[in-house]
Design a protein around this motif. Structure first.
Motif, PDB file in Angstrom:
ATOM      1  N   LEU A 206      -0.645 -11.716  -3.917  1.00  0.00           N
ATOM      2  CA  LEU A 206       0.509 -10.819  -4.018  1.00  0.00           C
ATOM      3  C   LEU A 206       1.078 -10.516  -2.636  1.00  0.00           C
ATOM      4  CD1 LEU A 206      -0.874  -8.362  -6.708  1.00  0.00           C
ATOM      5  CD2 LEU A 206       0.951 -10.031  -7.033  1.00  0.00           C
ATOM      6  N   THR A 207       0.195 -10.405  -1.655  1.00  0.00           N
ATOM      7  CA  THR A 207       0.642 -10.149  -0.283  1.00  0.00           C
ATOM      8  C   THR A 207       1.399 -11.358   0.257  1.00  0.00           C
ATOM      9  OG1 THR A 207      -1.267  -8.708   0.089  1.00  0.00           O
ATOM     10  CG2 THR A 207      -0.125  -9.536   2.044  1.00  0.00           C
ATOM     11  N   LEU A 208       0.840 -12.550   0.072  1.00  0.00           N
ATOM     12  CA  LEU A 208       1.498 -13.764   0.558  1.00  0.00           C
ATOM     13  C   LEU A 208       2.868 -13.955  -0.093  1.00  0.00           C
ATOM     14  CD1 LEU A 208      -1.544 -16.225   0.599  1.00  0.00           C
ATOM     15  CD2 LEU A 208      -0.368 -15.245   2.582  1.00  0.00           C
ATOM     16  N   ALA A 209       2.987 -13.504  -1.353  1.00  0.00           N
ATOM     17  CA  ALA A 209       4.263 -13.620  -2.062  1.00  0.00           C
ATOM     18  C   ALA A 209       5.223 -12.483  -1.718  1.00  0.00           C
ATOM     19  CB  ALA A 209       4.018 -13.660  -3.565  1.00  0.00           C
ATOM     20  N   ARG A 210       4.794 -11.583  -0.828  1.00  0.00           N
ATOM     21  CA  ARG A 210       5.618 -10.448  -0.383  1.00  0.00           C
ATOM     22  C   ARG A 210       6.052  -9.573  -1.562  1.00  0.00           C
ATOM     23  NH1 ARG A 210       8.313 -14.548   3.279  1.00  0.00           N
ATOM     24  NH2 ARG A 210       7.301 -14.271   5.290  1.00  0.00           N
ATOM     25  N   LEU A 211       5.102  -9.276  -2.429  1.00  0.00           N
ATOM     26  CA  LEU A 211       5.398  -8.469  -3.610  1.00  0.00           C
ATOM     27  C   LEU A 211       4.943  -7.021  -3.475  1.00  0.00           C
ATOM     28  CD1 LEU A 211       4.395 -11.074  -6.361  1.00  0.00           C
ATOM     29  CD2 LEU A 211       6.703 -10.421  -5.639  1.00  0.00           C
ATOM     30  N   LEU A 212       4.255  -6.695  -2.372  1.00  0.00           N
ATOM     31  CA  LEU A 212       3.716  -5.343  -2.240  1.00  0.00           C
ATOM     32  C   LEU A 212       4.740  -4.352  -1.703  1.00  0.00           C
ATOM     33  CD1 LEU A 212       0.048  -5.983  -1.105  1.00  0.00           C
ATOM     34  CD2 LEU A 212       0.975  -5.575  -3.375  1.00  0.00           C
ATOM     35  N   ASN A 213       6.002  -4.760  -1.649  1.00  0.00           N
ATOM     36  CA  ASN A 213       7.058  -3.800  -1.332  1.00  0.00           C
ATOM     37  C   ASN A 213       7.753  -3.315  -2.603  1.00  0.00           C
ATOM     38  OD1 ASN A 213       8.292  -6.164  -2.029  1.00  0.00           O
ATOM     39  ND2 ASN A 213       9.726  -6.226  -0.311  1.00  0.00           N
ATOM     40  N   ARG A 214       7.232  -3.718  -3.756  1.00  0.00           N
ATOM     41  CA  ARG A 214       7.781  -3.267  -5.034  1.00  0.00           C
ATOM     42  C   ARG A 214       6.900  -2.149  -5.578  1.00  0.00           C
ATOM     43  NH1 ARG A 214       9.229  -9.011  -8.096  1.00  0.00           N
ATOM     44  NH2 ARG A 214      10.240 -10.035  -6.300  1.00  0.00           N
ATOM     45  N   PRO A 215       7.458  -0.960  -5.789  1.00  0.00           N
ATOM     46  CA  PRO A 215       6.620   0.195  -6.182  1.00  0.00           C
ATOM     47  C   PRO A 215       5.771  -0.050  -7.419  1.00  0.00           C
ATOM     48  CG  PRO A 215       8.812   0.936  -5.547  1.00  0.00           C
ATOM     49  CD  PRO A 215       8.868  -0.569  -5.560  1.00  0.00           C
ATOM     50  N   HIS A 216       6.323  -0.717  -8.450  1.00  0.00           N
ATOM     51  CA  HIS A 216       5.532  -0.906  -9.669  1.00  0.00           C
ATOM     52  C   HIS A 216       4.377  -1.875  -9.437  1.00  0.00           C
ATOM     53  CE1 HIS A 216       8.167  -4.438  -9.946  1.00  0.00           C
ATOM     54  NE2 HIS A 216       7.347  -4.955 -10.834  1.00  0.00           N
ATOM     55  N   VAL A 217       4.512  -2.780  -8.467  1.00  0.00           N
ATOM     56  CA  VAL A 217       3.407  -3.687  -8.141  1.00  0.00           C
ATOM     57  C   VAL A 217       2.344  -2.933  -7.339  1.00  0.00           C
ATOM     58  CG1 VAL A 217       2.747  -5.809  -6.948  1.00  0.00           C
ATOM     59  CG2 VAL A 217       4.910  -5.699  -8.197  1.00  0.00           C
ATOM     60  N   ASP A 222      -3.106  -0.571  -6.990  1.00  0.00           N
ATOM     61  CA  ASP A 222      -4.026   0.559  -6.787  1.00  0.00           C
ATOM     62  C   ASP A 222      -4.968   0.707  -7.976  1.00  0.00           C
ATOM     63  OD1 ASP A 222      -2.958   1.111  -4.318  1.00  0.00           O
ATOM     64  OD2 ASP A 222      -1.579   2.657  -5.045  1.00  0.00           O
ATOM     65  N   SER A 223      -4.426   0.578  -9.186  1.00  0.00           N
ATOM     66  CA  SER A 223      -5.278   0.633 -10.381  1.00  0.00           C
ATOM     67  C   SER A 223      -6.246  -0.535 -10.418  1.00  0.00           C
ATOM     68  CB  SER A 223      -4.410   0.628 -11.644  1.00  0.00           C
ATOM     69  OG  SER A 223      -3.573   1.748 -11.696  1.00  0.00           O
ATOM     70  N   LEU A 224      -5.754  -1.703 -10.016  1.00  0.00           N
ATOM     71  CA  LEU A 224      -6.591  -2.904  -9.984  1.00  0.00           C
ATOM     72  C   LEU A 224      -7.788  -2.721  -9.061  1.00  0.00           C
ATOM     73  CD1 LEU A 224      -6.835  -6.112 -10.522  1.00  0.00           C
ATOM     74  CD2 LEU A 224      -5.658  -6.300  -8.342  1.00  0.00           C
ATOM     75  N   LEU A 225      -7.532  -2.205  -7.868  1.00  0.00           N
ATOM     76  CA  LEU A 225      -8.618  -2.037  -6.900  1.00  0.00           C
ATOM     77  C   LEU A 225      -9.628  -1.007  -7.384  1.00  0.00           C
ATOM     78  CD1 LEU A 225      -6.569  -2.157  -3.578  1.00  0.00           C
ATOM     79  CD2 LEU A 225      -7.956  -3.966  -4.599  1.00  0.00           C
ATOM     80  N   ALA A 226      -9.130   0.077  -8.012  1.00  0.00           N
ATOM     81  CA  ALA A 226     -10.055   1.087  -8.544  1.00  0.00           C
ATOM     82  C   ALA A 226     -10.916   0.493  -9.649  1.00  0.00           C
ATOM     83  CB  ALA A 226      -9.258   2.283  -9.071  1.00  0.00           C
TER      84      ALA A 226
END
Length: 348
Positions: A206-217, A222-226
Motif C-alpha cells: 500500500l505504501t509503494l502504491a502511494r495509497l496511505l494518503n487516502r483517509p479511508h485506507v 490502523d484496524s489491520l495492524l491492530a
C-alpha cells in the motif's frame, strides 16, 4: 525405370504439397480461447479466422488478437485466459511464452477472488480484470482488461492454472480502485485473519502504491495492524504453551526503581531477565524513527543486562519451533550471564 529418380517421363515431378492443417473443428474441443499466434501455430490463417468470426459464425473476436472458439458469452475462466493472452504477448514476437501469458498476471479483485476471498466479488460479477504487465509494454487497456503497469513485476503464483500476483500486491491493486471504506477494511481484514499475508507485507505494498494518503485506507490499515498484532500475540501464547516454555508475565512495562520508563514488552521472564517483543512495525512513512525507537529501547535494556528477543509475526506463523528454540536458548543462557539490573514490572 527407376521411379525414385529425380525425373519421371522426362518431367520433373510436382513437389509434394505441404500437409494440410488439421480440420478446424478439432480446436473447439480443446481450449476455447486462443490468440492469433496460437491459431497460426495450428495452421489457421488470418483469412480463415476472419471468416469464422463473421456475424453468425462459430467463432468471435473477444479482444484484439484473442478469439473465442464458440458463439455466446465467455465464461469466467475464458475471460481470465483471454485477458492474459491479450496482455501476455511478448513485444516484437508472436511466439507464445509461459502458456502464452508472457510476464502478465492477474491482480486486483480478480486475483483475490481466485485466492478465495469471500469479501471480493465473484469473478462473474467483475466488469474488469486487472492484469499486471511490465511498464515497457505498449498495450492499452481494452474491453474487460485493465492493465496495471509495473516497473518490476512481482513473482507470480499459480492459482487454478493461471499466474496470479501475490496476495499483498493484489490487495494494493484492488484498494487502488476502491473508494468504499467498508470494502477496503473487509478485504484487508480477511487477508490477515485468513492467513493470506502478514500485515507488514500488505502495508508495504500500500505504501509503494502511494495509497496511505487516502483517509479511508489509513483507517483500514490502523484496524489491520491492530488485528494483526492480536493474532501475533495469540500465536506467541500458543508457542509458549505448546513448546512447554516457562510461563512469562505478559504485556508488561519495565521501569528502573524510582527511575525512567524502559518500555513495554510482550513477554518477560523476571528470573531470567529475558524479554520477547513482537516486531509488528509496518513499513510506513516514519519507519526510520520507529526502528530507531526499537533500537534505543533494545540497547538500553541490554546495557542493563536483559536479553531482548525480537520475533516477527511471520516467523511466529511459519517457523514456531525455531522461535521456541531461540527463546529457550536465551532462557538457558541467562545463568551464564552477569546478573541483570533489577527492574520493576508493571501491567501494560
Amino acid at each position: 525405370m527407376n521411379h525414385n529418380s529425380p525425373t519421371y517421363g522426362g518431367q520433373t515431378p510436382s513437389p509434394v504439397p505441404p500437409a494440410s492443417p488439421r480440420p478446424l473443428h478439432h480446436l473447439s474441443g480443446t481450449r476455447r480461447v486462443l490468440s492469433v499466434a496460437q491459431l497460426r501455430e495450428h495452421g489457421v490463417t488470418a483469412a480463415a479466422t476472419a471468416e469464422r468470426c463473421r456475424a453468425g459464425g462459430p467463432w468471435q473476436q473477444f479482444l484484439p488478437g484473442v478469439f473465442l472458439l464458440h458463439p455466446g458469452p465467455a465464461t469466467s475462466e475464458e475471460r481470465l485466459h483471454a485477458a492474459l493472452l491479450y496482455a501476455g504477448r511478448p513485444a516484437g514476437t508472436s511466439v507464445p511464452q509461459q502458456k502464452g501469458f508472457g510476464d502478465a498476471m492477474i491482480t486486483g479483485l480478480a486475483a483475490l477472488a481466485l485466492y478465495g476471498f469471500s469479501s471480493a466479488p465473484p469473478l462473474p460479477a467483475l466488469e474488469q480484470i486487472d492484469v499486471i504487465v511490465p511498464s515497457t509494454r505498449r498495450l492499452r487497456s481494452v474491453g474487460c482488461v485493465r492493465l496495471v503497469r509495473a516497473h518490476t513485476p512481482p513473482i507470480a503464483e499459480e492459482v487454478t492454472g493461471v499466474p496470479v500476483a501475490p496476495v499483498a500486491r493484489a490487495l494494493a491493486d484492488a484498494v487502488a480502485q476502491l473508494a468504499d471504506a467498508g470494502t477496503v477494511r473487509r478485504l484487508l481484514s480477511e487477508a490477515v485473519r485468513g492467513g493470506h499475508c502478514e500485515p507488514a507485507a500488505a502495508v508495504r505494498e500500500l505504501t509503494l502504491a502511494r495509497l496511505l494518503n487516502r483517509p479511508h485506507v489509513v483507517d483500514a490499515v490502523d484496524s489491520l495492524l491492530a488485528e494483526g498484532r492480536a493474532i501475533a500475540e495469540d500465536r506467541l501464547y500458543r508457542l509458549v504453551r505448546e513448546h512447554q516454555l516457562p510461563d512469562p508475565v505478559w504485556n508488561v512495562d519495565l521501569r528502573l526503581p524510582g527511575g525512567p520508563h524502559l518500555g513495554g514488552v510482550d513477554a518477560y521472564w523476571p528470573d531470567h531477565a529475558v524479554a520477547v517483543e513482537l516486531d509488528t512495525r509496518a513499513p510506513r512513512q516514519g519507519e526510520d524513527e520507529q526502528w530507531s525507537e526499537y533500537a534505543r529501547k533494545r540497547e538500553h535494556l541490554e546495557r542493563l543486562g536483559l536479553t531482548v528477543v525480537y520475533i516477527t509475526p511471520r516467523k511466529l506463523r511459519d517457523h514456531p519451533e525455531q522461535q521456541a528454540t531461540v527463546i529457550r536458548t536465551a532462557l538457558t543462557a541467562s545463568g551464564d550471564r552477569e546478573p541483570a539490573a533489577y527492574v520493576v514490572v508493571l501491567p501494560r
